[in-house]
Design a protein around this motif. Structure first.
Motif, mmCIF file in Angstrom:
data_model
loop_
_atom_site.group_PDB
_atom_site.id
_atom_site.type_symbol
_atom_site.label_atom_id
_atom_site.label_comp_id
_atom_site.label_asym_id
_atom_site.label_seq_id
_atom_site.Cartn_x
_atom_site.Cartn_y
_atom_site.Cartn_z
ATOM 1 N N LEU A 287 69.624 13.021 34.154
ATOM 2 C CA LEU A 287 69.992 12.060 35.193
ATOM 3 C C LEU A 287 69.409 10.686 34.898
ATOM 4 N N ASP A 288 68.156 10.634 34.457
ATOM 5 C CA ASP A 288 67.551 9.348 34.104
ATOM 6 C C ASP A 288 68.303 8.681 32.958
ATOM 7 N N ALA A 289 68.702 9.479 31.960
ATOM 8 C CA ALA A 289 69.427 8.930 30.823
ATOM 9 C C ALA A 289 70.793 8.387 31.254
ATOM 10 N N LEU A 290 71.476 9.102 32.143
ATOM 11 C CA LEU A 290 72.778 8.634 32.621
ATOM 12 C C LEU A 290 72.623 7.376 33.475
ATOM 13 N N ARG A 291 71.561 7.318 34.252
ATOM 14 C CA ARG A 291 71.326 6.095 35.032
ATOM 15 C C ARG A 291 71.018 4.913 34.108
ATOM 16 N N ALA A 292 70.292 5.174 33.010
ATOM 17 C CA ALA A 292 70.032 4.113 32.042
ATOM 18 C C ALA A 292 71.327 3.615 31.414
ATOM 19 N N ALA A 293 72.321 4.515 31.303
ATOM 20 C CA ALA A 293 73.643 4.119 30.805
ATOM 21 C C ALA A 293 74.501 3.512 31.908
ATOM 22 N N ARG A 294 73.943 3.425 33.127
ATOM 23 C CA ARG A 294 74.571 2.806 34.288
ATOM 24 C C ARG A 294 75.743 3.615 34.821
ATOM 25 N N VAL A 295 75.613 4.946 34.728
ATOM 26 C CA VAL A 295 76.597 5.830 35.334
ATOM 27 C C VAL A 295 76.315 5.910 36.827
ATOM 28 N N GLU A 296 77.361 5.847 37.630
ATOM 29 C CA GLU A 296 77.223 5.930 39.080
ATOM 30 C C GLU A 296 77.921 7.187 39.598
#
Length: 370
Positions: free
Chosen positions: A148-157
């Motif tokens: 989840l942290d990695a996806l948030r770093a990729a700016r996934v919403e």
């Protein structure tokens, strides 16, 4: 037969600007985010001996391997369709004596033997993390948190985590709902396909209630507990409940206990990741076992994130500050601008024009181009 100039094999493609830069940027963001959780990066080769890729993970099969003959050793090589098995090889051989739990990260291309309807590309970018030495609830919760942290770093919403129980049929078949060993695979496939008629025809009516047990995690857990009268699934369901609490309420969390496709080697839990604006999975993971050379099985939990669908969602692209450098420009000023994040495009002749640039260097500073 000769191919047309520039024609690529089916399922392979060129990434052109700006998508190629977006893919590189997303890979960097994801790997950095994973590393900040204490996962050390390794870089296995794109190809290795076929036997090294097969059988390293319990229940994995020699499918989806693009094979070639090594002209040096005359042995069969395989291009990796996934990197998890390679991490397993590294963990039990070159890092077999490293303290557990062992946290490893990776990123790189994989190549599939066949494309799918959702993803016609056969060459894909994959990044991920593997936690080796335990498949506890705490380990699963950590790996999902890292994803989840990695996806948030990729700016996934609008992230959704869809949990599943890959060994559900085997667990029930060995207990209160017996199935002949040679029928387990059929029942798994019918549940995965949500085929109620097929289950009834196969004499597996007792498994029908599982088809309606999918949905938001609280609802699904309640239905599974009502179904599990003898408490065969108590430990698994309690684990799912603890994982749901650890994930928190900022993501959508669902449970589909019979989802099996793509979870061929996962054990007690698996999960798929989805993001707003995407048309399919953007990641997958779960618990599994790595087979040591002596036959011993070591538990592990891991996840893989798929970079290509993130690019297709429009992520990773950023407006470039491009400045045109006329012939005879101040080179020190241009160097300073590059350190400040500008992209410079230098004229090679007086006739060159500032195509794609937003500014032009005049003196020692940028001036907007009308």
């Amino acid at each position: 037969m000769t191919s047309a100039p520039g024609l690529l094999p089916e399922g392979l493609r060129d990434r052109l600007p700006p998508e190629a830069e977006a893919a590189s940027r997303l890979m960097h963001r994801v790997i950095v985010a994973i590393g900040r959780h204490g996962y050390d990066r390794v870089q296995p080769p794109l190809a290795e001996f076929e036997e090294s890729l097969v059988g390293r993970l319990k229940s994995s099969r020699a499918t989806d391997l693009l094979r070639i003959v090594d002209p040096v050793s005359q042995r069969m090589l395989a291009l990796r369709p996934d990197i998890t098995a390679q991490i397993g090889r590294i963990a039990v051989t070159r890092m077999g004596h490293s303290p557990r739990p062992l946290r490893l990260a990776y990123g790189g291309p994989v190549i599939k033997l066949r494309a799918t309807q959702l993803r016609p590309e056969r060459e894909l970018l994959q990044a991920g993390a593997e936690l080796i030495g335990t498949d506890s609830v705490a380990a699963v919760s950590e790996v999902i948190a890292v994803a989840l942290d990695a996806l948030r770093a990729a700016r996934v919403e609008d992230i959704t985590v869809d949990l599943t129980l890959p060994d559900l049929v085997e667990t029930l078949a060995a207990g209160p709902m017996p199935i002949a060993p040679d029928r387990i695979g059929e029942v798994r496939r019918l549940l995965d396909a949500k085929d109620a008629g097929g289950l009834a025809a196969a004499g597996a009516d007792s498994y029908l209630p599982l088809l309606s047990a999918a949905g938001p995690v609280d609802t699904a857990l309640a239905r599974l507990r009502a179904f599990d009268i003898l408490g065969t699934l108590d430990t698994r369901l309690a684990g799912v409940e603890r994982i749901a609490r650890a994930i928190g309420g900022d993501v959508r969390l669902t449970l589909d206990p019979t989802e099996r496709h793509g979870f061929e080697y996962q054990s007690w839990i698996g999960f798929s990741l989805f993001g707003g604006g995407g048309s399919g999975e953007i990641g997958r993971g779960g618990s599994y076992a790595i087979v040591h050379p002596d036959g011993r099985e070591e538990p592990a939990v891991g996840m893989s994130l798929f970079i290509d669908p993130l690019v297709d969602m429009g992520l990773g692209t950023e407006p470039a500050r491009r400045i045109f450098l006329p012939v005879g420009h101040d080179r020190a000023a241009a160097a300073r601008l590059r350190t400040e994040g500008w992209t410079t495009l230098a004229a090679l002749a007086e006739s060159d024009t500032p195509v794609g640039c937003t500014h032009i260097l005049e003196g020692d500073g940028p001036v907007p181009i009308p």
